[in-house]
Design a protein around this motif. Structure first.
Motif, short mmCIF file in Angstrom:
data_model
loop_
_atom_site.label_atom_id
_atom_site.label_comp_id
_atom_site.label_asym_id
_atom_site.label_seq_id
_atom_site.Cartn_x
_atom_site.Cartn_y
_atom_site.Cartn_z
N UNK A 193 45.70 -45.15 52.84
CA UNK A 193 44.26 -45.04 52.77
C UNK A 193 43.65 -46.21 53.55
N UNK A 194 42.40 -46.05 53.94
CA UNK A 194 41.74 -47.09 54.72
C UNK A 194 41.66 -48.40 53.96
N UNK A 195 41.60 -48.32 52.63
CA UNK A 195 41.43 -49.52 51.82
C UNK A 195 42.63 -50.47 51.89
N UNK B 186 46.22 -42.28 45.16
CA UNK B 186 47.48 -42.45 45.89
C UNK B 186 47.15 -43.15 47.20
N UNK B 187 47.52 -44.41 47.29
CA UNK B 187 47.12 -45.23 48.43
C UNK B 187 48.08 -45.14 49.61
N UNK B 188 49.31 -44.74 49.37
CA UNK B 188 50.26 -44.60 50.46
C UNK B 188 51.42 -43.71 50.04
N UNK C 143 52.61 -55.94 49.73
CA UNK C 143 51.15 -56.10 49.74
C UNK C 143 50.81 -57.50 50.20
N UNK C 144 50.13 -57.57 51.34
CA UNK C 144 49.73 -58.85 51.92
C UNK C 144 48.21 -58.97 51.94
N UNK C 145 47.73 -60.19 52.08
CA UNK C 145 46.30 -60.45 52.15
C UNK C 145 45.57 -59.74 51.00
N UNK C 146 46.07 -59.95 49.80
CA UNK C 146 45.50 -59.27 48.65
C UNK C 146 44.07 -59.73 48.37
N UNK C 147 43.28 -58.78 47.88
CA UNK C 147 41.87 -59.01 47.57
C UNK C 147 41.63 -58.73 46.08
N UNK C 148 40.59 -59.32 45.50
CA UNK C 148 40.31 -59.04 44.08
C UNK C 148 40.17 -57.54 43.79
N UNK D 67 46.94 -51.69 57.14
CA UNK D 67 47.04 -52.98 57.81
C UNK D 67 47.41 -54.13 56.91
N UNK D 68 47.35 -53.92 55.60
CA UNK D 68 47.70 -54.98 54.64
C UNK D 68 48.93 -54.61 53.80
#
Length: 125
Positions: free
Chosen positions: A61-63, A47-49, A83-88, A66-67
């Motif tokens: 979560x820290x992961x 659960x990330x948020x 979701x911004x500045x998405x990463x792989x 901010x994004x």
């Protein structure tokens, strides 16, 4: 019976943005927690948020801090995840979750008792 239905997933390149939506039907509680979780293959669901429906309190979560931004539009019973500045490493199946509450919300997966079926987000490098 509470029903949750996610939409908005898709594929994007690293650095891109996606907004997920979760339509909520059947909820009778006046106060509840709603969260977004994700699960990549071979990993546990996280659960990330979450957001509290009354106070608007949010936690990340820290992961994703901010994004990602969680929001709840109570007028149309829809939960969002911008979701911004998405990463792989954000590639996963994303699920919304809910639970009625008289107090706190939680990042614990076991806290939530209603789940959607998920929507896939894929981020390429």
């Amino acid at each position: 019976q509470v029903q949750l239905e996610e939409s908005g997933g898709g594929s994007v390149q690293a650095g891109g943005s996606i907004r997920l939506s979760c339509e909520v039907t059947g909820y009778t509680n006046s106060r509840y927690c709603m969260g977004w979780s994700r699960q990549a293959p071979g990993t546990e669901r996280e659960v990330i948020t979450f957001i509290h429906s009354s106070s608007g309190f949010t936690s990340y979560t820290d992961s994703v801090k901010g994004r990602f931004t969680i929001s709840l539009d109570s007028s149309n019973h829809t939960l969002y995840l911008q979701m911004n500045n998405l990463k792989p490493e954000d590639t996963a199946m994303y699920y919304c979750a809910a639970r009625g509450t008289s107090g706190y919300c939680s990042h614990a997966r076991t806290f939530y008792n209603s789940w959607g079926k998920g929507t896939q987000v894929t981020v390429s490098s």
